[in-house]
Write an enzyme that holds these catalytic residues in place. Structure first.
Site, PDB file in Angstrom:
ATOM      1  CG  ASP A  15       4.995   3.659  -2.369  1.00  0.00           C
ATOM      2  OD1 ASP A  15       3.893   4.260  -2.405  1.00  0.00           O
ATOM      3  OD2 ASP A  15       5.180   2.602  -1.738  1.00  0.00           O
ATOM      4  CB  THR A 221       1.090  -6.216  13.638  1.00  0.00           C
ATOM      5  OG1 THR A 221       0.710  -4.869  13.323  1.00  0.00           O
ATOM      6  CG2 THR A 221       0.227  -7.167  12.830  1.00  0.00           C
ATOM      7  CG  ASP A 247      11.887   0.221   3.119  1.00  0.00           C
ATOM      8  OD1 ASP A 247      11.098   0.672   3.963  1.00  0.00           O
ATOM      9  OD2 ASP A 247      11.820   0.504   1.903  1.00  0.00           O
ATOM     10  N   GLY A 252       3.406  -4.278   7.107  1.00  0.00           N
ATOM     11  CA  GLY A 252       2.047  -4.512   7.614  1.00  0.00           C
ATOM     12  C   GLY A 252       1.135  -5.009   6.503  1.00  0.00           C
ATOM     13  CG  ASP A 253       0.433  -2.568   3.243  1.00  0.00           C
ATOM     14  OD1 ASP A 253      -0.507  -2.347   4.029  1.00  0.00           O
ATOM     15  OD2 ASP A 253       1.100  -1.673   2.698  1.00  0.00           O
TER      16      ASP A 253
HETATM   17  O1  RIB Z   1       1.815   0.663   3.838  1.00  0.00           O
HETATM   18  C1  RIB Z   1       2.791   1.172   2.981  1.00  0.00           C
HETATM   19  C2  RIB Z   1       2.152   2.020   1.939  1.00  0.00           C
HETATM   20  O2  RIB Z   1       1.592   3.157   2.532  1.00  0.00           O
HETATM   21  C3  RIB Z   1       3.090   2.552   0.890  1.00  0.00           C
HETATM   22  O3  RIB Z   1       3.278   1.682  -0.178  1.00  0.00           O
HETATM   23  C4  RIB Z   1       2.470   3.883   0.516  1.00  0.00           C
HETATM   24  O4  RIB Z   1       1.957   3.893  -0.769  1.00  0.00           O
HETATM   25  C5  RIB Z   1       1.396   4.142   1.555  1.00  0.00           C
HETATM   26  O5  RIB Z   1       0.153   3.946   1.045  1.00  0.00           O
END
Ligand code: RIB
Length: 306
Positions: A15, A221, A247, A252-253
């Site tokens: 990123d 969500t 931030d 979500g991850d």
């Molecule tokens: O969900 C966030 C992610 O989306 C970031 O880390 C970026 O790499 C994109 O894949």
């Protein structure tokens, strides 16, 4: 919580983040950006989240023909993740995400998939052993759709729970819907995959539409408004934890990784969503996708204090 083994199949990205006062408009240059390079990718973020939050995790991903392949593999190992099924591309670079984050914590992201595009069904065919004894497989949509369909079919046939987070939003065909045990979507993805716009139906209506397609449990969500769970047994809202957001990248991850850990051996419940909401809330208080993912102890202490 009883724990089962988790397999994450998904993307890895580097990123490149520019922290800006506001997201640039078309043609606009925004100066005085603060730059951050961090590990990301929806698959990698979910694998790291599941591991930091107490899961036993194997990660199937594809890394590039560059220096990042070793750096990322070491990073996954340091995070306690099994890396036996990582593919190394000979021709593509590691995936890259270009991210703007505004002072109000909003973001916008462009992804160049690079090596992630090589996570093909043919490669997954060689990785079947990773699913032996696994409780749940977790996938997102930054890898080829055919791979998601292949893995879902294999996992479904072999008693491994399928948690799918169609992010970025993608079309899901009828066959895949029927293989999904837990579908996790945000509002935008919920509308896209259900084909129902929020102007034509409320969240519970959209969730029911998705259950009707054959998904066993739907989680929608809603950021600061919490999350909604719908299964054939129960439905209801789980509130969010109020925090000061810096931030939201990767929140979500973190939610998905936490959910996978919480329900790996149990039927999904609102308690599992509460744990995932707490992990996601903590993640938005720090910058970067993976740097912001909390540990299990941090989440449990946070929940106790609230
Ligand atoms: O969900 C966030 C992610 O989306 C970031 O880390 C970026 O790499 C994109 O894949």
């Amino acid at each position: 919580m009883e724990q089962g083994r988790i397999v994450v199949v998904g993307s890895s990205n580097i990123d490149m983040v520019a922290r800006v006062h506001h997201l640039p408009l078309p043609g606009e240059t925004v100066g005085n950006a603060h730059f951050l390079q961090a590990f990301g990718g929806k698959g990698a973020n979910q694998a790291v989240a599941a591991s930091r939050l107490g899961g036993t995790v194997a990660f199937v991903t594809s890394l590039g023909n560059d220096l990042f392949a070793k750096v990322l593999t070491d990073h996954f190992k340091e995070n306690g993740i099994s890396v036996d099924y990582i593919r190394l591309s000979e021709k593509n670079p590691t995936g890259t995400a270009l991210i703007y984050v505004s002072d109000s914590a909003e973001n916008c992201i462009a992804v160049s998939p690079g090596a992630n595009g090589e996570l093909t069904p043919d490669y997954l065919e060689t990785c079947k052993a990773v699913f032996d004894g696994a409780s749940v497989v977790v996938m997102q949509a930054e890898i080829p759709y055919q791979t998601i369909a292949f893995v879902a079919a294999y996992a479904h046939a072999n008693g491994v729970k399928v948690l799918f987070n169609p992010a970025p939003a993608c079309h899901i065909d009828d066959d895949l819907f029927q293989k999904i045990d837990i579908l996790v979507v945000n509002e935008t993805e919920a509308q896209y995959v259900s084909g129902v716009s929020l102007s034509n139906g409320e969240i519970p209506f959209i969730a029911q539409k998705l259950l009707d397609k054959g998904v066993k449990a739907v989680v929608i969500t809603l950021g600061v408004r919490g999350a909604y769970l719908a299964t054939s047994r129960e439905s209801g809202w789980v509130p969010s934890y109020k925090v000061s957001a810096v931030d939201t990248t990767g929140a979500g991850d973190t939610f998905c990784g936490a959910l996978a850990v919480a329900c790996s051996k149990e039927e999904l419940s609102q308690d599992h969503l509460r744990f995932a909401c707490a992990a996601a809330a903590l993640s938005v208080t720090k910058e970067g996708a993976q740097p912001s993912i909390p540990t299990r102890d941090e989440v449990l202490a946070f929940m106790k204090n609230r």
